[in-house]
Design an enzyme around this catalytic site. Structure first.
Site, PDB file in Angstrom:
ATOM      1  N   PRO A  66       0.789  -1.234   0.000  1.00  0.00           N
ATOM      2  CG  PRO A  66       0.011  -0.963   2.190  1.00  0.00           C
ATOM      3  CD  PRO A  66       0.738  -1.927   1.284  1.00  0.00           C
ATOM      4  CB  THR A  93       0.549   2.266  -8.392  1.00  0.00           C
ATOM      5  OG1 THR A  93      -0.401   1.467  -9.104  1.00  0.00           O
ATOM      6  CG2 THR A  93       0.832   3.537  -9.178  1.00  0.00           C
ATOM      7  CE  LYS A 168      -2.519   2.322 -12.131  1.00  0.00           C
ATOM      8  NZ  LYS A 168      -2.562   1.364 -11.066  1.00  0.00           N
TER       9      LYS A 168
END
Length: 189
Positions: A66, A93, A168
């Protein structure tokens, strides 16, 4: 069948683990959250007691974290426990610079490194319809692509280290611009 270690089996990771197991891969999962571990075990993953335990004989280590800080910490911890020749792939990400730094640090230690951010969110992860953008060497892509196929509708090799993360981030930027445009259109209407 690939021996996969997976750390971070929460919102996204739990679905990826389910797809990997359904695809015939042997998955050892680790997460510090007991409920996440229960879910991973319920879909057929073998619970690990630590990252090192998960990595003991893994061919591929996947991490879904996270925070950016955790990506670096967990990747480095896994690198200490993985056998030579294993692949580390971050499906979180993260910044392209982190992907490049991890590759520069870990590949000289005999590991392959790839960044593999995902587009489609938890709904896409559950449905197995994600887009996987893989940055890294051709060999890393060749090893990761069959795993990504289990959770993806589209898998693309974007280029060298950090290019998956860059793709992304561009995707997220376009999504944000489209949302802002929609809001302005609704306000004007």
């Amino acid at each position: 069948m690939t021996r996969v270690a997976f750390a971070g089996v929460g919102t996204m990771g739990r679905h990826l683990v389910r797809h990997l197991v359904a695809g015939g891969h042997a998955v050892r999962a680790y997460d510090p959250v007991p409920a996440a571990m229960e879910h991973a075990a319920a879909v057929g993953a073998h619970p690990a007691t630590s990252i090192a335990d998960a990595c003991a004989d893994a061919e591929v280590f996947l991490l879904s974290m996270p925070t950016v800080t955790l990506v670096g910490e967990v990747a480095r911890e896994a690198a200490d426990a993985l056998p030579a020749g294993a692949l580390i792939a971050d499906v979180s990400t993260s910044p392209p610079a982190l992907a490049q730094a991890l590759a520069a640090e870990l590949e000289p230690r005999g590991l392959l490194v790839a960044d593999c951010p995902l587009s489609g969110g938890p709904v896409g992860a559950e449905a197995g319809s994600l887009t996987s953008m893989i940055g890294g060497a051709d060999e890393a892509y060749a090893r990761l692509q069959p795993l990504a196929d289990t959770w993806s509708a589209f898998v693309v090799h974007t280029g060298g280290h950090g290019t998956g993360q860059a793709a992304k981030l561009c995707n997220n930027m376009l999504a944000g611009l489209h949302m802002a445009g929609l809001c302005l259109s609704l306000a004007a209407a």
